[in-house]
Design a protein around this motif. Sequence first.
Motif, PDB file in Angstrom:
ATOM      1  N   GLU A 243       0.873  -1.163   0.000  1.00  0.00           N
ATOM      2  CA  GLU A 243       0.000   0.000   0.000  1.00  0.00           C
ATOM      3  C   GLU A 243       0.912   1.215   0.000  1.00  0.00           C
ATOM      4  O   GLU A 243       1.828   1.311   0.827  1.00  0.00           O
ATOM      5  CB  GLU A 243      -0.915   0.041   1.217  1.00  0.00           C
ATOM      6  CG  GLU A 243      -1.810   1.259   1.208  1.00  0.00           C
ATOM      7  CD  GLU A 243      -2.783   1.322   2.376  1.00  0.00           C
ATOM      8  OE1 GLU A 243      -3.639   2.214   2.356  1.00  0.00           O
ATOM      9  OE2 GLU A 243      -2.676   0.500   3.294  1.00  0.00           O
ATOM     10  N   VAL A 244       0.672   2.123  -0.928  1.00  0.00           N
ATOM     11  CA  VAL A 244       1.508   3.321  -1.043  1.00  0.00           C
ATOM     12  C   VAL A 244       0.614   4.538  -0.836  1.00  0.00           C
ATOM     13  O   VAL A 244      -0.415   4.683  -1.503  1.00  0.00           O
ATOM     14  CB  VAL A 244       2.211   3.389  -2.414  1.00  0.00           C
ATOM     15  CG1 VAL A 244       3.151   4.590  -2.468  1.00  0.00           C
ATOM     16  CG2 VAL A 244       2.961   2.096  -2.705  1.00  0.00           C
ATOM     17  N   THR A 245       1.005   5.386   0.109  1.00  0.00           N
ATOM     18  CA  THR A 245       0.239   6.590   0.423  1.00  0.00           C
ATOM     19  C   THR A 245       1.008   7.803  -0.073  1.00  0.00           C
ATOM     20  O   THR A 245       2.163   8.011   0.298  1.00  0.00           O
ATOM     21  CB  THR A 245       0.006   6.704   1.945  1.00  0.00           C
ATOM     22  OG1 THR A 245      -0.681   5.521   2.379  1.00  0.00           O
ATOM     23  CG2 THR A 245      -0.817   7.929   2.290  1.00  0.00           C
ATOM     24  N   PHE A 246       0.343   8.589  -0.922  1.00  0.00           N
ATOM     25  CA  PHE A 246       0.918   9.826  -1.445  1.00  0.00           C
ATOM     26  C   PHE A 246       0.211  10.991  -0.762  1.00  0.00           C
ATOM     27  O   PHE A 246      -0.931  11.317  -1.092  1.00  0.00           O
ATOM     28  CB  PHE A 246       0.709   9.931  -2.965  1.00  0.00           C
ATOM     29  CG  PHE A 246       1.478   8.926  -3.767  1.00  0.00           C
ATOM     30  CD1 PHE A 246       2.734   9.217  -4.257  1.00  0.00           C
ATOM     31  CD2 PHE A 246       0.933   7.672  -4.041  1.00  0.00           C
ATOM     32  CE1 PHE A 246       3.443   8.289  -5.010  1.00  0.00           C
ATOM     33  CE2 PHE A 246       1.628   6.747  -4.794  1.00  0.00           C
ATOM     34  CZ  PHE A 246       2.887   7.045  -5.277  1.00  0.00           C
ATOM     35  N   ALA A 247       0.862  11.609   0.211  1.00  0.00           N
ATOM     36  CA  ALA A 247       0.328  12.817   0.841  1.00  0.00           C
ATOM     37  C   ALA A 247       0.268  13.912  -0.222  1.00  0.00           C
ATOM     38  O   ALA A 247       0.858  13.768  -1.305  1.00  0.00           O
ATOM     39  CB  ALA A 247       1.240  13.237   1.995  1.00  0.00           C
ATOM     40  N   PRO A 248      -0.443  15.016   0.054  1.00  0.00           N
ATOM     41  CA  PRO A 248      -0.454  16.104  -0.927  1.00  0.00           C
ATOM     42  C   PRO A 248       0.965  16.496  -1.333  1.00  0.00           C
ATOM     43  O   PRO A 248       1.828  16.713  -0.491  1.00  0.00           O
ATOM     44  CB  PRO A 248      -1.165  17.236  -0.174  1.00  0.00           C
ATOM     45  CG  PRO A 248      -2.086  16.507   0.763  1.00  0.00           C
ATOM     46  CD  PRO A 248      -1.291  15.304   1.210  1.00  0.00           C
ATOM     47  N   GLY A 249       1.222  16.521  -2.628  1.00  0.00           N
ATOM     48  CA  GLY A 249       2.529  16.886  -3.166  1.00  0.00           C
ATOM     49  C   GLY A 249       3.557  15.774  -3.154  1.00  0.00           C
ATOM     50  O   GLY A 249       4.670  15.958  -3.639  1.00  0.00           O
ATOM     51  N   ALA A 250       3.227  14.609  -2.622  1.00  0.00           N
ATOM     52  CA  ALA A 250       4.204  13.515  -2.515  1.00  0.00           C
ATOM     53  C   ALA A 250       4.458  12.858  -3.863  1.00  0.00           C
ATOM     54  O   ALA A 250       3.609  12.844  -4.752  1.00  0.00           O
ATOM     55  CB  ALA A 250       3.726  12.473  -1.510  1.00  0.00           C
ATOM     56  N   SER A 251       5.643  12.281  -3.979  1.00  0.00           N
ATOM     57  CA  SER A 251       6.083  11.676  -5.222  1.00  0.00           C
ATOM     58  C   SER A 251       6.894  10.418  -4.939  1.00  0.00           C
ATOM     59  O   SER A 251       7.517  10.300  -3.887  1.00  0.00           O
ATOM     60  CB  SER A 251       6.955  12.683  -5.978  1.00  0.00           C
ATOM     61  OG  SER A 251       7.690  12.071  -6.998  1.00  0.00           O
TER      62      SER A 251
END
Length: 166
Positions: free
Chosen positions: A67-75
Motif C-alpha cells: 500500500e503506497v500513500t501519497f500525501a499532498p505533493g508527494a512523489s
Amino acid sequence: MKRRWFVLLLALVGSSLFAGNALANHLPAVPNVTTLSARGTLADEVKYNLDGIKIQTKNPVDVATLEVTFAPGASAGWHFHPGPVFVVIRPNEPGTPVPVLSVWNEDCVKTTYSPGSVFFEAGRAASLLVKNESATTTVRVYGTFIVPVGAAPLRTGSEHRCGIEE
C-alpha cells in the motif's frame, strides 16, 4: 609538494564521488509512504494462457503487495521496478475530494488516474514519475509487484526527465 597535490587530488575525487552518488540517489522533496501488506515466493514455474491473459515465469519470483500513500505533493520520484507492477488507485473516503494520481512516462507524457483506475508499470524497460499533484488530498494505491526473489520492488535514482519537479 607532491604530497600536497596527492591530498588535493584525493579530496577532489572523493567529493566528486559523494556528490554524484547524492544526485543519483536522492529522494523526492515529499516522499510517499510504503507499507508492505504481503510478500511471498512463487517457487514453481508458471505458464498460463487463457481468455486473453498470459503469464509466464521461468524462475522462482517474489510477489509483493504494497500500500503506497501519497500525501499532498508527494512523489515516488523517477524510478523503475525490477519486474512488472499492477497499480490500483484506492477509492476515496465518502465526502472527501476525489484523489488523482499523475504518472509521467519516459517520453514525458502525463496520464492521470482516479479512484478505481488501474495502471501497469512494465519494470526495467521504463522510468516513471508518479506524483500526487493535489495540495489538499491524499492518494492511496495498492501495487502488486512481481520481482526476482529477494529484490526490492522499487529502484530509485533513474534518469530524471522532463524538467518536472519531484
